[in-house]
Design a protein around this motif. Sequence first.
Motif, PDB file in Angstrom:
ATOM      1  N   GLN A  77      45.191  33.708  42.078  1.00 57.27           N
ATOM      2  CA  GLN A  77      44.484  32.479  42.435  1.00 57.27           C
ATOM      3  C   GLN A  77      43.057  32.806  42.870  1.00 57.27           C
ATOM      4  OE1 GLN A  77      45.679  29.570  41.914  1.00 57.27           O
ATOM      5  NE2 GLN A  77      47.858  30.057  41.587  1.00 57.27           N
ATOM      6  N   CYS A  87      41.034  37.181  38.470  1.00 55.22           N
ATOM      7  CA  CYS A  87      41.462  36.820  39.836  1.00 55.22           C
ATOM      8  C   CYS A  87      42.290  37.923  40.493  1.00 55.22           C
ATOM      9  CB  CYS A  87      42.247  35.501  39.828  1.00 55.22           C
ATOM     10  SG  CYS A  87      41.196  34.070  39.492  1.00 55.22           S
ATOM     11  N   LYS A 134      53.316  32.163  43.521  1.00 60.30           N
ATOM     12  CA  LYS A 134      52.369  31.051  43.399  1.00 60.30           C
ATOM     13  C   LYS A 134      50.975  31.417  43.912  1.00 60.30           C
ATOM     14  CE  LYS A 134      55.859  27.415  43.643  1.00 60.30           C
ATOM     15  NZ  LYS A 134      56.340  26.199  44.370  1.00 60.30           N
ATOM     16  N   THR A 177      45.645  39.467  43.807  1.00 59.70           N
ATOM     17  CA  THR A 177      44.887  38.220  43.868  1.00 59.70           C
ATOM     18  C   THR A 177      43.529  38.532  44.493  1.00 59.70           C
ATOM     19  OG1 THR A 177      45.052  35.882  44.469  1.00 59.70           O
ATOM     20  CG2 THR A 177      45.728  37.497  46.147  1.00 59.70           C
ATOM     21  N   THR A 215      40.981  28.552  46.233  1.00 58.57           N
ATOM     22  CA  THR A 215      42.327  27.987  46.152  1.00 58.57           C
ATOM     23  C   THR A 215      43.228  28.561  47.232  1.00 58.57           C
ATOM     24  OG1 THR A 215      42.133  27.637  43.764  1.00 58.57           O
ATOM     25  CG2 THR A 215      44.357  27.706  44.678  1.00 58.57           C
TER      26      THR A 215
END
Length: 503
Positions: A209, A151, A205, A248, A213
């Motif tokens: 991902q 990812c 966070k 990401t 998402t």
Amino acid sequence: YDKTNGLMEIVEPVGPVVGIAPVTNPTFTIVYKVLIALKTRNCIIFSPHPGAHKASVYVVKVLHQATVAAGAPENCIQIIFPKMVLTTGLLHHDKTRFIWATGGPSLVHASYTSGKPALGGGPGNAASLVDETCDMNEAVASIVVSKTFDCGMICATENSVVVVDSVYDNFVTIMKNRGCYFMTSEETKKVVSVLFGEGLRLNIKAVGQTATTLADMAGFEVPENTVVLCGEATEVKFEESMAHEKLTTILGVYRAKDYDDGVRLCKELVTFGGKGHTPVLYTNQNNTDRITKYQNEVPAFHILVNIPSFLGCIGDMYNFRLPPALTITCGTLGGCSSSDNIGQKHLLNIKRVGMRRENMLCFKVPGTIYFKRAILDEAISDLRNSHHRAFIVSDRTTMTSLGHNEKVVKTCERQGIVSTIFDKVISDPTIENVMAGVIEMNIFKPDVIIAVGGGSVMDAAKVMRLFYEYPEQDFKKVTTRFVDIRKCVAGRPPLGKLVMKPQ
């Protein structure tokens, strides 16, 4: 041990080693560092990132059990609780001998400023340039496979792609066919608000991902098969989020007017956020001029051509001469002490024991050597067509008294060569003795020197010839002693004909 040359090398571990493990790829970073540490007989103690503490402890526990079961010392692999006070204490501990840092800029900086020997990686922010001569399908496939691996969390993964204008539309079409979604400007703003916080600091966070998402977190829909979110950009500056390292499945895409403009953009992107790390060029491999321009202008040490950024940068894939490693350094351009892929050689000290050996000596012999009886007439006759005035250097005590010099004079007369004798050479001739001969040479103006006698005569004749032909020579420089015949620093100009008649 090289007995012939007298050199013995003894390899020793550098440890104990402190290993800093990142949040982005803790598991295989720890595995790699343990393998290299064990291979070089180093013990290693890890300081993990708080966000990856559980995973790091698990990996260390598995590796420790297997290692001890195989006969390794009980405490060869250790890990501490991720607290800054403990990490700081570990970096400055008296028994810490080496720090191997993979992580954020603050930890890498702390490692380098700890006063201990350290090696660490820097930010990647890899940029790729796609020109009009490349195999577009191969280029897109390489970019997508690299960007989607783990990812996009690897520092060497493409963060921006620069595409030449003439093939930009084709590039976009093929990217879309590969599951890449080109966001609208409004969607880009939404995903940036999720990816970055205040001061464009990465939101932990959002790191690592999937594309779907991230789109869901940003509040817009994408097709289920979407693997990368692409945000188009035009400038390289702090305020442009697509120019930053993203870690990401988000890719910044720039349109360049032509190849030169593309190189400029890649140079700016790498300089902005990944100096010294990794850029990629997708082009026809026969474009040596373009490759040379790219490697010379983009400030990086791991430059790849037609290779997926992440998979190529770690080595031993797509190019089997790039050393495999999972710590990629940025050299002095990126504030690192090395530009290598870090491997076992960096965790070793090498003790060298040198035995005394004499350096090579050599001597040169004349191009033609006459020997046996009755060679004097033959040797002198070889001079008559090109030389007409012979200066005979000898000694009076032996050569003149025994009549050898007179034989040489008469032989010269028979061959039509005018000659004169300087028979004042003494045993172990002095500078004054040599220069007296040079004075007579300057009066007589010979075009060939004939030395008749032993070593003193021959040595004197050589030096006389040198200062006769090159009076500007510095005698001290010419006679400078040197240890190795190959390292003589005093130049010697080419000399004219010098005939030796040893006795």
